[in-house]
Design a protein around this motif. Structure first.
Motif, PDB file in Angstrom:
ATOM      1  N   GLU A 151      -4.418  -5.116   4.453  1.00  0.00           N
ATOM      2  CA  GLU A 151      -4.840  -5.519   5.790  1.00  0.00           C
ATOM      3  C   GLU A 151      -6.272  -5.078   6.047  1.00  0.00           C
ATOM      4  OE1 GLU A 151      -2.900  -5.470  10.282  1.00  0.00           O
ATOM      5  OE2 GLU A 151      -2.395  -3.934   8.844  1.00  0.00           O
ATOM      6  N   LYS A 152      -7.141  -6.029   6.303  1.00  0.00           N
ATOM      7  CA  LYS A 152      -8.518  -5.767   6.726  1.00  0.00           C
ATOM      8  C   LYS A 152      -9.243  -4.741   5.847  1.00  0.00           C
ATOM      9  CE  LYS A 152      -7.588  -6.833  11.539  1.00  0.00           C
ATOM     10  NZ  LYS A 152      -6.809  -6.230  12.613  1.00  0.00           N
ATOM     11  N   GLY A 153      -9.208  -4.956   4.547  1.00  0.00           N
ATOM     12  CA  GLY A 153      -9.960  -4.080   3.658  1.00  0.00           C
ATOM     13  C   GLY A 153      -9.297  -2.753   3.358  1.00  0.00           C
ATOM     14  N   PHE A 154      -8.127  -2.524   3.938  1.00  0.00           N
ATOM     15  CA  PHE A 154      -7.352  -1.327   3.638  1.00  0.00           C
ATOM     16  C   PHE A 154      -6.034  -1.738   2.996  1.00  0.00           C
ATOM     17  CE2 PHE A 154     -10.213   0.334   6.775  1.00  0.00           C
ATOM     18  CZ  PHE A 154     -10.323   1.695   6.503  1.00  0.00           C
ATOM     19  N   ILE A 155      -5.474  -0.862   2.181  1.00  0.00           N
ATOM     20  CA  ILE A 155      -4.092  -1.071   1.767  1.00  0.00           C
ATOM     21  C   ILE A 155      -3.239   0.093   2.247  1.00  0.00           C
ATOM     22  CG2 ILE A 155      -4.333  -2.601  -0.245  1.00  0.00           C
ATOM     23  CD1 ILE A 155      -4.342  -0.076  -1.994  1.00  0.00           C
ATOM     24  N   THR A 156      -1.999  -0.262   2.629  1.00  0.00           N
ATOM     25  CA  THR A 156      -1.004   0.757   2.932  1.00  0.00           C
ATOM     26  C   THR A 156       0.007   0.701   1.790  1.00  0.00           C
ATOM     27  OG1 THR A 156      -1.324   0.412   5.274  1.00  0.00           O
ATOM     28  CG2 THR A 156       0.674   1.570   4.614  1.00  0.00           C
ATOM     29  N   VAL A 157       0.254   1.850   1.195  1.00  0.00           N
ATOM     30  CA  VAL A 157       1.101   1.910   0.005  1.00  0.00           C
ATOM     31  C   VAL A 157       2.274   2.846   0.272  1.00  0.00           C
ATOM     32  CG1 VAL A 157       1.186   2.468  -2.455  1.00  0.00           C
ATOM     33  CG2 VAL A 157      -0.924   1.559  -1.466  1.00  0.00           C
ATOM     34  N   ARG A 158       3.473   2.378  -0.093  1.00  0.00           N
ATOM     35  CA  ARG A 158       4.631   3.279  -0.048  1.00  0.00           C
ATOM     36  C   ARG A 158       4.813   3.873  -1.434  1.00  0.00           C
ATOM     37  NH1 ARG A 158       9.015   0.054   1.408  1.00  0.00           N
ATOM     38  NH2 ARG A 158      10.039   0.185  -0.602  1.00  0.00           N
ATOM     39  N   ARG A 159       4.816   5.215  -1.492  1.00  0.00           N
ATOM     40  CA  ARG A 159       4.945   5.908  -2.772  1.00  0.00           C
ATOM     41  C   ARG A 159       6.354   6.447  -2.941  1.00  0.00           C
ATOM     42  NH1 ARG A 159       1.329  10.644  -3.491  1.00  0.00           N
ATOM     43  NH2 ARG A 159       1.480  10.127  -5.700  1.00  0.00           N
ATOM     44  N   ASP A 160       6.882   6.332  -4.156  1.00  0.00           N
ATOM     45  CA  ASP A 160       8.219   6.825  -4.468  1.00  0.00           C
ATOM     46  C   ASP A 160       8.088   8.179  -5.160  1.00  0.00           C
ATOM     47  OD1 ASP A 160      10.941   6.980  -5.000  1.00  0.00           O
ATOM     48  OD2 ASP A 160      10.722   5.927  -6.918  1.00  0.00           O
ATOM     49  N   LEU A 161       8.304   9.268  -4.420  1.00  0.00           N
ATOM     50  CA  LEU A 161       8.176  10.610  -4.982  1.00  0.00           C
ATOM     51  C   LEU A 161       9.566  11.215  -5.176  1.00  0.00           C
ATOM     52  CD1 LEU A 161       5.175  11.770  -2.785  1.00  0.00           C
ATOM     53  CD2 LEU A 161       5.155  10.585  -4.988  1.00  0.00           C
ATOM     54  N   GLU A 162       9.625  12.420  -5.779  1.00  0.00           N
ATOM     55  CA  GLU A 162      10.926  12.989  -6.129  1.00  0.00           C
ATOM     56  C   GLU A 162      11.844  13.132  -4.919  1.00  0.00           C
ATOM     57  OE1 GLU A 162       8.094  14.803  -7.017  1.00  0.00           O
ATOM     58  OE2 GLU A 162       8.223  15.263  -9.164  1.00  0.00           O
ATOM     59  N   ASP A 163      11.321  13.747  -3.862  1.00  0.00           N
ATOM     60  CA  ASP A 163      12.207  14.073  -2.756  1.00  0.00           C
ATOM     61  C   ASP A 163      11.895  13.296  -1.482  1.00  0.00           C
ATOM     62  OD1 ASP A 163       9.799  15.250  -2.327  1.00  0.00           O
ATOM     63  OD2 ASP A 163      10.585  17.097  -1.487  1.00  0.00           O
ATOM     64  N   CYS A 164      10.896  12.423  -1.533  1.00  0.00           N
ATOM     65  CA  CYS A 164      10.553  11.677  -0.333  1.00  0.00           C
ATOM     66  C   CYS A 164       9.843  10.373  -0.678  1.00  0.00           C
ATOM     67  CB  CYS A 164       9.671  12.519   0.594  1.00  0.00           C
ATOM     68  SG  CYS A 164       8.035  12.822  -0.068  1.00  0.00           S
ATOM     69  N   GLN A 165       9.758   9.516   0.324  1.00  0.00           N
ATOM     70  CA  GLN A 165       8.863   8.369   0.260  1.00  0.00           C
ATOM     71  C   GLN A 165       7.675   8.689   1.147  1.00  0.00           C
ATOM     72  OE1 GLN A 165      11.753   5.448   1.570  1.00  0.00           O
ATOM     73  NE2 GLN A 165      11.608   4.429  -0.410  1.00  0.00           N
ATOM     74  N   GLU A 166       6.489   8.318   0.658  1.00  0.00           N
ATOM     75  CA  GLU A 166       5.277   8.672   1.389  1.00  0.00           C
ATOM     76  C   GLU A 166       4.464   7.397   1.616  1.00  0.00           C
ATOM     77  OE1 GLU A 166       2.560  12.318   0.381  1.00  0.00           O
ATOM     78  OE2 GLU A 166       1.709  10.585  -0.619  1.00  0.00           O
ATOM     79  N   TRP A 167       4.025   7.179   2.861  1.00  0.00           N
ATOM     80  CA  TRP A 167       3.167   6.036   3.166  1.00  0.00           C
ATOM     81  C   TRP A 167       1.729   6.524   3.254  1.00  0.00           C
ATOM     82  CZ3 TRP A 167       8.208   6.110   4.247  1.00  0.00           C
ATOM     83  CH2 TRP A 167       8.925   4.905   4.244  1.00  0.00           C
ATOM     84  N   VAL A 168       0.837   5.925   2.470  1.00  0.00           N
ATOM     85  CA  VAL A 168      -0.566   6.327   2.540  1.00  0.00           C
ATOM     86  C   VAL A 168      -1.438   5.114   2.797  1.00  0.00           C
ATOM     87  CG1 VAL A 168      -0.245   8.295   0.982  1.00  0.00           C
ATOM     88  CG2 VAL A 168      -1.026   6.114   0.063  1.00  0.00           C
ATOM     89  N   LYS A 169      -2.585   5.365   3.403  1.00  0.00           N
ATOM     90  CA  LYS A 169      -3.522   4.295   3.700  1.00  0.00           C
ATOM     91  C   LYS A 169      -4.848   4.617   3.025  1.00  0.00           C
ATOM     92  CE  LYS A 169      -5.326   1.622   7.545  1.00  0.00           C
ATOM     93  NZ  LYS A 169      -5.419   1.490   9.001  1.00  0.00           N
ATOM     94  N   VAL A 170      -5.435   3.630   2.363  1.00  0.00           N
ATOM     95  CA  VAL A 170      -6.692   3.868   1.665  1.00  0.00           C
ATOM     96  C   VAL A 170      -7.564   2.624   1.757  1.00  0.00           C
ATOM     97  CG1 VAL A 170      -5.676   3.243  -0.570  1.00  0.00           C
ATOM     98  CG2 VAL A 170      -7.749   4.601  -0.523  1.00  0.00           C
ATOM     99  N   LYS A 171      -8.863   2.873   1.872  1.00  0.00           N
ATOM    100  CA  LYS A 171      -9.820   1.774   1.943  1.00  0.00           C
ATOM    101  C   LYS A 171     -10.103   1.282   0.528  1.00  0.00           C
ATOM    102  CE  LYS A 171     -14.189   0.920   4.412  1.00  0.00           C
ATOM    103  NZ  LYS A 171     -14.887   0.016   3.534  1.00  0.00           N
ATOM    104  N   LEU A 172     -10.210  -0.035   0.375  1.00  0.00           N
ATOM    105  CA  LEU A 172     -10.577  -0.589  -0.930  1.00  0.00           C
ATOM    106  C   LEU A 172     -12.077  -0.395  -1.152  1.00  0.00           C
ATOM    107  CD1 LEU A 172      -8.453  -3.855  -0.905  1.00  0.00           C
ATOM    108  CD2 LEU A 172      -7.927  -1.642  -1.945  1.00  0.00           C
ATOM    109  N   PRO A 173     -12.533  -0.308  -2.408  1.00  0.00           N
ATOM    110  CA  PRO A 173     -11.755  -0.413  -3.650  1.00  0.00           C
ATOM    111  C   PRO A 173     -10.970   0.861  -3.986  1.00  0.00           C
ATOM    112  CG  PRO A 173     -14.079  -0.025  -4.148  1.00  0.00           C
ATOM    113  CD  PRO A 173     -13.973  -0.165  -2.654  1.00  0.00           C
TER     114      PRO A 173
END
Lengths: 391, 264
Positions: free
Chosen positions: B153-175
Motif C-alpha cells: 500500500e502506497k510504497g509500504f508493505i505490511t508483512v505478517r511474520r510467522d515466528l515460533e511463539d507469535c505472529q508479528e505484523w511489521v510495516k516497512v517502506k520499499l525497497p
C-alpha cells in the motif's frame, strides 16, 4: 590501494555495494576507507565520478586472526525471560573456551533485563554485556545488528554463537555481512581444535539425510547458529563474573521496520520442548481410536503428546505437536514412539532423548536402531497392557 | 504504485530428500537426481505474481548456478514471470552464502531500479536461510524474514511474520528484501500459453563474472569464508535391545527396565 577524492563523490553508494569487505563507507556524503579495506581495488572500476582512484601501490591487507579471542554467546530473551537455548549455548561456549583457555562473554539486548547478568554468569559466562532499553524490548534487525556488530568489532571474539531461532537466523546472517565473515546455520555439533582455534561446525542438510562439517579457518569471528535443544546447559550457582552495561540509544535507521502488532500462538509447542516424558504417535496409530490409546498412555505417564509428520498429515493432531526436522527438537528423559517408523527427519528431532522406547509392528523399522528398548508387535494390544500394568 | 518492479531470487536444488553420499569420495551423488525449483522459491514467485496481478508489476527472476539452472527460469516464465537472469560462470563455483549473496546483489544492482526483492525462506539442500538476509546486507536494505502475508500500500508493505511463539505484523517502506515461507500461498501451475513464450529464449539474459565487473578474487570457493570439510550420512545407531515375549511379558519387562533406569 585506493586514494579518495571526496570532492568528486556524488554519494551514489555504488562503491559500498561493490566492496565485499565493508572497506569503504559513506559518512554523510564523504567516502571513507575503513580498516576492513583489503586493498583489492574493486571499487575503482565501479566509481563513475573519479572519487576513487588507484594510489599505484598494490598492497593486499589481511586481518590478523590471532587477535581474535574469546567465545561469545548472543543471548535471546522474550518479554525479559532468557530463552533456554541461551543457557544451552553458554554450556557449549564454556567447554570451547576452556579448550582454548579463554573467556566466555554473553551479550543480552532487551528491555528491563538489567538483572539478567547473574543467570548468564551462573551458566558459564565470565562477562555479560547488557543493553537494556525500551527500544530493544522486541527484536528488530536494524538496532540489534548495529549494536552487536559494534561490540564485536571492538572486542574481536574468536567465536560467536546464536540460537537457531527466528531471531538468531534473522540476525546472524546480517552480522556475518557486517563483519564479512563466515556463518554456519542450524548446527547440531561444534568441535574445537585446541591448537589453531578452528571450529568444526556440523549441521544437517537435505532434511537431515546428510550432515555437513564446515569450517571458516581463515576468518574471524567464526559464527554459528545452533539448534535449540541440542547442547546441554551447565549451572554452577557459585560462579562469578562481570556485568558491563552498554550505553545505547535509538537511531533513526532503527525504525525503518516498525512492528505494528504481535499475536501470541497457543503455547503447546513450548511445553513439548520442556517435557520430561513424551509419548509420540505416528502412522501406525491408524485412526482416532489409536490416537485415543496414545492419550491414555500419556495420561498414565503424565507425559506430553508428540507426533510424527505422518500423524500430523493424517489430521490426527495439530502441527504444533510435530517432532522432527520440520517440527520441534525435543530431548526428554523418556520418549515413547508408538507406530512411528523412524524416518530420518523424525529421528533428527528426538534422537538425543535420554531413553527411547519404540513400539512398532515392523521389526525392520529404523526407529528400532535408535531405541533403547524395542517392542515388536501390535500397539493396539501392547499399549493397553502397559496402561493396565502401570495402573 | 506505478511501475512496480519485483526481483525474485530462485535456486535449483536436487529434487529429492533421498539424497545419498558416495562413501569413497564423501561427496553427494547427484547422478540421476533431477533438479527442481526450490519449493519456497516457488512461493516467492507466486507472491510476486499476486502483487503483479493486483498492482501491476514487472517481475524478474534471478538465479545462479550451472547452465542447467536456467531450467528453473523457464519454469517460472511459464508461471508468468516477465524476465529472467541466469548468473553462470565457473568463477562462481563453490561460493558460500556470503559470496552467493554478494554475486546476486551485484546482479540486482546491474539490473536497474527495483522496489522489492523476494526470496524463499530457505533452500531444501543447504537449509541455511542466509542468502536473503545477506542480499539485504550487501544492499543496505531493510529485511523481513518468515513472511506469510504481504500487503502492498502506497510504497509500504505490511508483512505478517510467522515466528515460533507469535505472529508479528511489521510495516516497512520499499525497497526491501522479504523472505517467504510455504504458508504464504499455494503456487499456481504453469500455463500453456506462458510455456510457449517461455521456450523461445527471448526472456532470458545470461551474465558471468565479467558482466558484473567483480574480480575473480572476490568470487567462488577461494573468496568464501566457509568451506565444507566433509559430508556424511548421519549415524543414528544406538545400543538398542528388543524386548521378547507376548504383550503381557513385553509390558511387564518394559516397566521393570524403565524403573531400573529411574525414568518412572
Amino acid at each position: 590501494m585506493i586514494t579518495l577524492i571526496p570532492e568528486n563523490c556524488n554519494a551514489c553508494r555504488q562503491c559500498t555495494y561493490a566492496c565485499l569487505y565493508g572497506g569503504i563507507v559513506l559518512e554523510g556524503k564523504t567516502p571513507v576507507r575503513t580498516d576492513s579495506c583489503t586493498g583489492c581495488d574493486a571499487c575503482i572500476d565501479i566509481c563513475k565520478t573519479g572519487a576513487i582512484v588507484s594510489s599505484g601501490q598494490n598492497i593486499r591487507l589481511g586481518h590478523d586472526i590471532a587477535e581474535y579471542k574469546g567465545v561469545w554467546v548472543i543471548a535471546e530473551q522474550r518479554q525479559g525471560h532468557i530463552l533456554p537455548v541461551a543457557l544451552e549455548l553458554l554450556g557449549k561456549a564454556r567447554e570451547l573456551a576452556d579448550i582454548r583457555e579463554t573467556g566466555v562473554t554473553a551479550v543480552l539486548l532487551g528491555d528491563g533485563v538489567d538483572k539478567s547478568g547473574d543467570l548468564l554468569i551462573k551458566h558459564g559466562a565470565d562477562r555479560v554485556f547488557i543493553a537494556s532499553a525500551p527500544f530493544l524490548g522486541s527484536y528488530r534487525t536494524s538496532p540489534f545488528v548495529r549494536i552487536i556488530s559494534g561490540v564485536i568489532k571492538e572486542h574481536r571474539p574468536e567465536i560467536v554463537l546464536f540460537g537457531a531461532t527466528a531471531m538468531g537466523r534473522d540476525l546472524a546472517p546480517r552480522l556475518a555481512n557486517s563483519l564479512r565473515t563466515g556463518l554456519t546455520a542450524d548446527c547440531t555439533q561444534l568441535e574445537m581444535s585446541a591448537d589453531d582455534g578452528v571450529l568444526l561446525q556440523t549441521k544437517p542438510a537435505f532434511g537431515g539425510n546428510i550432515m555437513a562439517a564446515i569450517t571458516a579457518a581463515n576468518h574471524r569471528p567464526q559464527m554459528a547458529t545452533v539448534r535449540p535443544g541440542v547442547m546441554q546447559p551447565v549451572c554452577s550457582p557459585s560462579r562469578k563474573g562481570d556485568t558491563v552495561f552498554l550505553d545505547v540509544r535509538e537511531e533513526h535507521s532503527d525504525t525503518i521496520v516498525s512492528i505494528l502488532k504481535t499475536v501470541k500462538k497457543k503455547q503447546s509447542r513450548a511445553t513439548l520442548e520442556k517435557a520430561d516424558i513424551i509419548i509420540s504417535g505416528g502412522r501406525g496409530l491408524g485412526d482416532s481410536k489409536g490416537f485415543k490409546l496414545l492419550k491414555d498412555l500419556a495420561a498414565v505417564f503424565s507425559g506430553q503428546i508428540g507426533a510424527s509428520r505422518a500423524a500430523v498429515d493424517m489430521g490426527l493432531i495439530d502441527h504444533d505437536h510435530q517432532v522432527g526436522q520440520t517440527g520441534r527438537t525435543v530431548r526428554p528423559c523418556l520418549y515413547i514412539a508408538c507406530g512411528i517408523s523412524g524416518a530420518v527427519q523424525h529421528l533428527a528431532g528426538m534422537q538425543s532423548s535420554d531413553i527411547i522406547v519404540a513400539i512398532n509392528k515392523d521389526p525392520k523399522a529404523p526407529i528400532f536402531q535408535v531405541a533403547d528398548f524395542g517392542l515388536v508387535g501390535d500397539l493396539n494390544r501392547i499399549i493397553p497392557e502397559i496402561i493396565e500394568q502401570l495402573k | 504504485m506505478k511501475g512496480l518492479k519485483i526481483i525474485v531470487a530462485v535456486k535449483q536444488v536436487p529434487g529429492t530428500d533421498e539424497v545419498r553420499t558416495d562413501p569413497k569420495t564423501n561427496s553427494l551423488i547427484r547422478q540421476g537426481v533431477p533438479g527442481i525449483l526450490n519449493p519456497e522459491d516457488r512461493n516467492a514467485v507466486e507472491a510476486a505474481l499476486c502483487l503483479k496481478e493486483k498492482h501491476g508489476a514487472a517481475v524478474t527472476a534471478l538465479t545462479m548456478g550451472p547452465p542447467e539452472a536456467g531450467d528453473v527460469l523457464e519454469e517460472v516464465f511459464a508461471m508468468g514471470v516477465d524476465k529472467g537472469i541466469l548468473l553462470t560462470d565457473m568463477a562462481f563455483a563453490g561460493s558460500d552464502t556470503l559470496i552467493t549473496a554478494f554475486i546476486l546483489s551485484r546482479a540486482i544492482i546491474k539490473s536497474g531500479r527495483f522496489d522489492l526483492i523476494l526470496c524463499g525462506r530457505h533452500a531444501i539442500d543447504g537449509e541455511t536461510a542466509q542468502v536473503g538476509p545477506q542480499i539485504a546486507g550487501f544492499m543496505d536494505l531493510p529485511q523481513v524474514t518468515y513472511a506469510e502475508e504481504i500487503v502492498l500500500e502506497k510504497g509500504f508493505i505490511t508483512v505478517r511474520r510467522d515466528l515460533e511463539d507469535c505472529q508479528e505484523w511489521v510495516k516497512v517502506k520499499l525497497p526491501a528484501v522479504v523472505t517467504v515461507t510455504s504458508r504464504i500461498n499455494r503456487p499456481r501451475y504453469p500455463s500453456l500459453y506462458n510455456v510457449q513464450t517461455a521456450c523461445d529464449g527471448s526472456l532470458l539474459t545470461t551474465w558471468g563474472a565479467e558482466d558484473l565487473k567483480v574480480p575473480a578474487s572476490m568470487l567462488g570457493l577461494d573468496a568464501s569464508p566457509t568451506v565444507i570439510k566433509k559430508i556424511f550420512e548421519p549415524d543414528h545407531k544406538k545400543r538398542g535391545e528388543i524386548i521378547p515375549g507376548d504383550e503381557k511379558e513385553m509390558a511387564a519387562s518394559l516397566i521393570e527396565k524403565l524403573k531400573g533406569v529411574n525414568v518412572i
